[in-house]
Design a protein around this motif. Structure first.
Motif, PDB file in Angstrom:
ATOM      1  N   GLY A 112       0.825  -1.356  -0.062  1.00 58.63           N
ATOM      2  CA  GLY A 112       0.015   0.125   0.088  1.00 58.63           C
ATOM      3  C   GLY A 112       0.804   1.251  -0.127  1.00 58.63           C
ATOM      4  N   CYS A 113       1.908   1.338   0.659  1.00 48.54           N
ATOM      5  CA  CYS A 113       2.955   2.269   0.690  1.00 48.54           C
ATOM      6  C   CYS A 113       3.416   2.382  -0.963  1.00 48.54           C
ATOM      7  CB  CYS A 113       4.111   1.971   1.718  1.00 48.54           C
ATOM      8  SG  CYS A 113       5.088   3.641   2.055  1.00 48.54           S
ATOM      9  N   GLY A 114       3.676   1.218  -1.246  1.00 50.72           N
ATOM     10  CA  GLY A 114       4.211   1.295  -2.645  1.00 50.72           C
ATOM     11  C   GLY A 114       3.277   1.830  -3.849  1.00 50.72           C
ATOM     12  N   LEU A 115       1.860   1.526  -3.553  1.00 49.33           N
ATOM     13  CA  LEU A 115       1.123   2.077  -4.414  1.00 49.33           C
ATOM     14  C   LEU A 115       1.177   3.632  -4.302  1.00 49.33           C
ATOM     15  CD1 LEU A 115      -1.388   1.515  -6.223  1.00 49.33           C
ATOM     16  CD2 LEU A 115      -3.009   1.456  -4.048  1.00 49.33           C
ATOM     17  N   ALA A 116       1.169   4.227  -3.211  1.00 46.16           N
ATOM     18  CA  ALA A 116       0.953   5.729  -2.975  1.00 46.16           C
ATOM     19  C   ALA A 116       2.420   6.138  -3.624  1.00 46.16           C
ATOM     20  CB  ALA A 116       0.990   6.136  -1.469  1.00 46.16           C
ATOM     21  N   SER A 117       3.524   5.411  -3.312  1.00 43.32           N
ATOM     22  CA  SER A 117       5.001   5.977  -3.690  1.00 43.32           C
ATOM     23  C   SER A 117       5.007   6.077  -5.248  1.00 43.32           C
ATOM     24  CB  SER A 117       5.936   5.030  -3.089  1.00 43.32           C
ATOM     25  OG  SER A 117       6.003   4.651  -2.090  1.00 43.32           O
ATOM     26  N   VAL A 118       4.300   5.427  -6.085  1.00 40.46           N
ATOM     27  CA  VAL A 118       4.490   5.486  -7.315  1.00 40.46           C
ATOM     28  C   VAL A 118       3.410   6.565  -8.166  1.00 40.46           C
ATOM     29  CG1 VAL A 118       5.288   3.182  -7.839  1.00 40.46           C
ATOM     30  CG2 VAL A 118       2.958   3.466  -7.966  1.00 40.46           C
ATOM     31  N   CYS A 119       2.868   7.294  -7.274  1.00 41.57           N
ATOM     32  CA  CYS A 119       1.944   8.525  -7.890  1.00 41.57           C
ATOM     33  C   CYS A 119       2.872   9.699  -7.759  1.00 41.57           C
ATOM     34  CB  CYS A 119       0.648   8.502  -6.846  1.00 41.57           C
ATOM     35  SG  CYS A 119      -0.377   7.216  -6.807  1.00 41.57           S
ATOM     36  N   ASP A 120       2.182  10.561  -8.802  1.00 43.74           N
ATOM     37  CA  ASP A 120       3.192  11.864  -8.834  1.00 43.74           C
ATOM     38  C   ASP A 120       3.177  12.741  -7.704  1.00 43.74           C
ATOM     39  OD1 ASP A 120       3.643  10.963 -11.697  1.00 43.74           O
ATOM     40  OD2 ASP A 120       1.498  11.616 -11.937  1.00 43.74           O
ATOM     41  N   PHE A 121       2.233  12.807  -6.920  1.00 44.51           N
ATOM     42  CA  PHE A 121       2.118  13.611  -5.485  1.00 44.51           C
ATOM     43  C   PHE A 121       1.324  12.791  -4.698  1.00 44.51           C
ATOM     44  CE2 PHE A 121       1.986  16.774  -9.329  1.00 44.51           C
ATOM     45  CZ  PHE A 121       3.019  17.771  -8.935  1.00 44.51           C
ATOM     46  N   ILE A 122       1.683  13.211  -3.390  1.00 40.62           N
ATOM     47  CA  ILE A 122       1.129  12.381  -2.219  1.00 40.62           C
ATOM     48  C   ILE A 122       0.675  13.547  -1.182  1.00 40.62           C
ATOM     49  CG2 ILE A 122       1.300  10.820  -0.298  1.00 40.62           C
ATOM     50  CD1 ILE A 122       3.466   9.130  -1.940  1.00 40.62           C
ATOM     51  N   PHE A 123      -0.673  13.385  -1.040  1.00 41.20           N
ATOM     52  CA  PHE A 123      -0.938  14.386   0.114  1.00 41.20           C
ATOM     53  C   PHE A 123      -1.477  13.331   1.287  1.00 41.20           C
ATOM     54  CE2 PHE A 123      -1.711  17.143  -3.257  1.00 41.20           C
ATOM     55  CZ  PHE A 123      -1.577  18.469  -2.848  1.00 41.20           C
ATOM     56  N   ALA A 124      -1.163  13.503   2.521  1.00 40.93           N
ATOM     57  CA  ALA A 124      -1.353  12.570   3.706  1.00 40.93           C
ATOM     58  C   ALA A 124      -1.858  13.484   4.799  1.00 40.93           C
ATOM     59  CB  ALA A 124      -0.183  11.978   3.859  1.00 40.93           C
ATOM     60  N   VAL A 125      -2.546  12.792   5.627  1.00 40.27           N
ATOM     61  CA  VAL A 125      -3.051  13.398   6.807  1.00 40.27           C
ATOM     62  C   VAL A 125      -1.981  13.035   7.949  1.00 40.27           C
ATOM     63  CG1 VAL A 125      -5.585  13.024   6.584  1.00 40.27           C
ATOM     64  CG2 VAL A 125      -4.187  11.418   7.576  1.00 40.27           C
ATOM     65  N   PRO A 126      -1.868  13.880   8.974  1.00 39.06           N
ATOM     66  CA  PRO A 126      -0.640  13.811   9.888  1.00 39.06           C
ATOM     67  C   PRO A 126      -0.773  12.510  10.449  1.00 39.06           C
ATOM     68  CG  PRO A 126      -2.061  15.856  10.204  1.00 39.06           C
ATOM     69  CD  PRO A 126      -2.798  15.212   9.344  1.00 39.06           C
ATOM     70  N   GLU A 127      -1.820  11.798  10.804  1.00 41.09           N
ATOM     71  CA  GLU A 127      -1.999  10.658  11.470  1.00 41.09           C
ATOM     72  C   GLU A 127      -1.403   9.424  10.732  1.00 41.09           C
ATOM     73  OE1 GLU A 127      -5.093  13.508  12.718  1.00 41.09           O
ATOM     74  OE2 GLU A 127      -4.546  12.488  10.658  1.00 41.09           O
ATOM     75  N   ALA A 128      -1.418   9.459   9.374  1.00 40.50           N
ATOM     76  CA  ALA A 128      -1.001   8.416   8.624  1.00 40.50           C
ATOM     77  C   ALA A 128       0.334   8.092   8.877  1.00 40.50           C
ATOM     78  CB  ALA A 128      -1.107   8.826   6.958  1.00 40.50           C
ATOM     79  N   LYS A 129       0.731   6.676   8.768  1.00 38.74           N
ATOM     80  CA  LYS A 129       1.796   6.007   9.030  1.00 38.74           C
ATOM     81  C   LYS A 129       2.379   5.483   7.656  1.00 38.74           C
ATOM     82  CE  LYS A 129       2.516   6.833  13.482  1.00 38.74           C
ATOM     83  NZ  LYS A 129       2.393   5.817  14.541  1.00 38.74           N
ATOM     84  N   PHE A 130       3.395   5.438   7.261  1.00 39.05           N
ATOM     85  CA  PHE A 130       4.250   4.836   6.108  1.00 39.05           C
ATOM     86  C   PHE A 130       5.454   3.751   6.351  1.00 39.05           C
ATOM     87  CE2 PHE A 130       2.501   8.758   5.198  1.00 39.05           C
ATOM     88  CZ  PHE A 130       1.693   8.855   3.875  1.00 39.05           C
ATOM     89  N   GLY A 131       5.185   2.841   5.463  1.00 39.93           N
ATOM     90  CA  GLY A 131       6.281   1.810   5.858  1.00 39.93           C
ATOM     91  C   GLY A 131       6.275   0.621   4.832  1.00 39.93           C
ATOM     92  N   TYR A 132       7.531   0.147   4.608  1.00 36.10           N
ATOM     93  CA  TYR A 132       7.833  -1.193   3.840  1.00 36.10           C
ATOM     94  C   TYR A 132       7.956  -2.019   4.879  1.00 36.10           C
ATOM     95  CZ  TYR A 132       7.882   2.705   0.339  1.00 36.10           C
ATOM     96  OH  TYR A 132       7.753   3.968  -0.444  1.00 36.10           O
ATOM     97  N   THR A 133       6.919  -2.916   5.246  1.00 35.22           N
ATOM     98  CA  THR A 133       7.259  -3.845   6.302  1.00 35.22           C
ATOM     99  C   THR A 133       7.829  -5.333   5.840  1.00 35.22           C
ATOM    100  OG1 THR A 133       4.822  -4.207   6.102  1.00 35.22           O
ATOM    101  CG2 THR A 133       5.479  -2.297   7.834  1.00 35.22           C
ATOM    102  N   GLU A 134       8.053  -5.438   4.630  1.00 36.73           N
ATOM    103  CA  GLU A 134       8.020  -6.826   3.916  1.00 36.73           C
ATOM    104  C   GLU A 134       9.176  -7.596   4.819  1.00 36.73           C
ATOM    105  OE1 GLU A 134       6.290  -4.520   0.615  1.00 36.73           O
ATOM    106  OE2 GLU A 134       7.746  -4.197   2.374  1.00 36.73           O
ATOM    107  N   VAL A 135      10.220  -7.068   5.004  1.00 32.30           N
ATOM    108  CA  VAL A 135      11.397  -7.661   5.704  1.00 32.30           C
ATOM    109  C   VAL A 135      10.998  -8.403   6.942  1.00 32.30           C
ATOM    110  CG1 VAL A 135      13.220  -6.768   4.539  1.00 32.30           C
ATOM    111  CG2 VAL A 135      12.353  -5.637   6.624  1.00 32.30           C
ATOM    112  N   LYS A 136       9.891  -7.816   7.800  1.00 36.14           N
ATOM    113  CA  LYS A 136       9.665  -8.405   9.008  1.00 36.14           C
ATOM    114  C   LYS A 136       8.870  -9.490   9.006  1.00 36.14           C
ATOM    115  CE  LYS A 136       9.457  -3.872  11.467  1.00 36.14           C
ATOM    116  NZ  LYS A 136      10.601  -4.014  12.094  1.00 36.14           N
ATOM    117  N   ILE A 137       8.251 -10.025   7.586  1.00 38.09           N
ATOM    118  CA  ILE A 137       7.748 -11.400   7.303  1.00 38.09           C
ATOM    119  C   ILE A 137       8.670 -12.244   6.648  1.00 38.09           C
ATOM    120  CG2 ILE A 137       5.418 -10.469   7.982  1.00 38.09           C
ATOM    121  CD1 ILE A 137       4.687 -10.529   5.046  1.00 38.09           C
ATOM    122  N   GLY A 138       9.778 -12.131   6.250  1.00 33.26           N
ATOM    123  CA  GLY A 138      10.665 -12.885   5.594  1.00 33.26           C
ATOM    124  C   GLY A 138      10.436 -12.412   4.063  1.00 33.26           C
ATOM    125  N   PHE A 139       9.735 -11.427   3.633  1.00 34.03           N
ATOM    126  CA  PHE A 139       9.352 -11.308   2.380  1.00 34.03           C
ATOM    127  C   PHE A 139      10.268  -9.781   1.865  1.00 34.03           C
ATOM    128  CE2 PHE A 139       6.139  -9.581  -0.860  1.00 34.03           C
ATOM    129  CZ  PHE A 139       6.409 -10.468  -1.782  1.00 34.03           C
TER     130      PHE A 139
END
Length: 257
Positions: A112-139
């Motif tokens: 989901g973070c990747g999906l946002a990352s490939v967009c040209d602009f990102i607007f986000a609310v202050p509460e939003a968290k971002f991260g690429y957590t794949e390594v935490k599950i062996g991916f």
């Protein structure tokens, strides 16, 4: 219930993730629906700007858990085909002829973070968290890595991809992952105002060619990049939009895009 909502209003194409009960997690079907929606928006002559948004509390929580369980039973060939499925979506958004704005109203994690990352602009609310957590599950965050290295550079990408840590919207803004932080009650209007500004002040053809060049030029040798740039510059000068724009400028007229 449709996994994607597609609507058009005032030259804006809205693509809305619609799996709120699953935190808009990515499944094969959702990725397919997104590819179809972006193709539709790109070909829609009534659309100049695209807004990618989501229903519910989360923007996108990454891969669907049930889908992850299915993948463990896949052969290598099946997993490769599935990986290409996501790759095609990310590449489609990144190279789309029209500007894509992500309106992130909640957490954007892993895919989901990747999906946002490939967009040209990102607007986000202050509460939003971002991260690429794949390594935490062996991916591994394989596909998004290609785009993230281009976007924020190796040092910052390493920090995010190897740690798998979540970061705040403020930290995401600081490292250049997102463009704007807007309060939840204001984000829809802010994205709309920004979209309208692009619609009314910028040439569609100019934005399309600029996106194309940004996607292509980074992989070229300096001499080749400059040759490509000169060629595109020459082509742009003879475009209908450029002729119209220069004429209006010389006549001190307001350009109607």
């Amino acid at each position: 219930m449709n996994q994607i909502e597609y609507t058009v209003k005032d030259r804006i194409g809205y693509i809305t993730l619609n799996r709120p009960e699953k935190r808009n997690a990515l499944s094969f079907e959702l990725v397919a629906a997104l590819k179809e929606a972006f193709t539709k928006a790109e070909d829609d002559t009534a659309v100049k700007i695209i807004i990618l948004r989501a229903n519910g509390e989360a923007f996108c929580a990454g891969a669907d858990l049930g889908y992850l369980q299915q993948l463990q039973k896949f052969s290598y060939e099946e997993n490769l085909a599935d990986s290409n499925h996501l790759k095609e979506l990310f590449l489609k958004i990144y190279t789309l002829k029209k500007v894509v704005i992500a309106q992130v109203q909640g957490h954007a994690l892993a895919g989901g973070c990747g999906l946002a990352s490939v967009c040209d602009f990102i607007f986000a609310v202050p509460e939003a968290k971002f991260g690429y957590t794949e390594v935490k599950i062996g991916f591994i965050p394989a596909i998004v890595m290609v785009f993230l290295l281009r976007k924020i550079g190796e040092a910052k990408a390493k920090q995010l991809l190897l740690s798998g840590d979540l970061i705040t919207a403020e930290d995401a803004y600081r490292i250049g992952l997102i463009n704007y932080i807007v309060d939840k009650e204001k984000i829809e209007n802010e994205v709309l105002e920004f979209s309208y500004r692009l619609i009314h002040t910028n040439s569609s053809n100019s934005m399309e060619l600029t996106k194309q060049m940004i996607a292509s030029i980074q992989s070229l040798h300096l001499d080749d990049a400059l040759t490509f740039a000169s060629t595109m510059n020459a082509k742009a000068r003879t475009s209908e939009d450029c002729i119209k724009g220069i004429q209006a400028f010389l006549n001190k007229e307001k350009i109607q895009w």
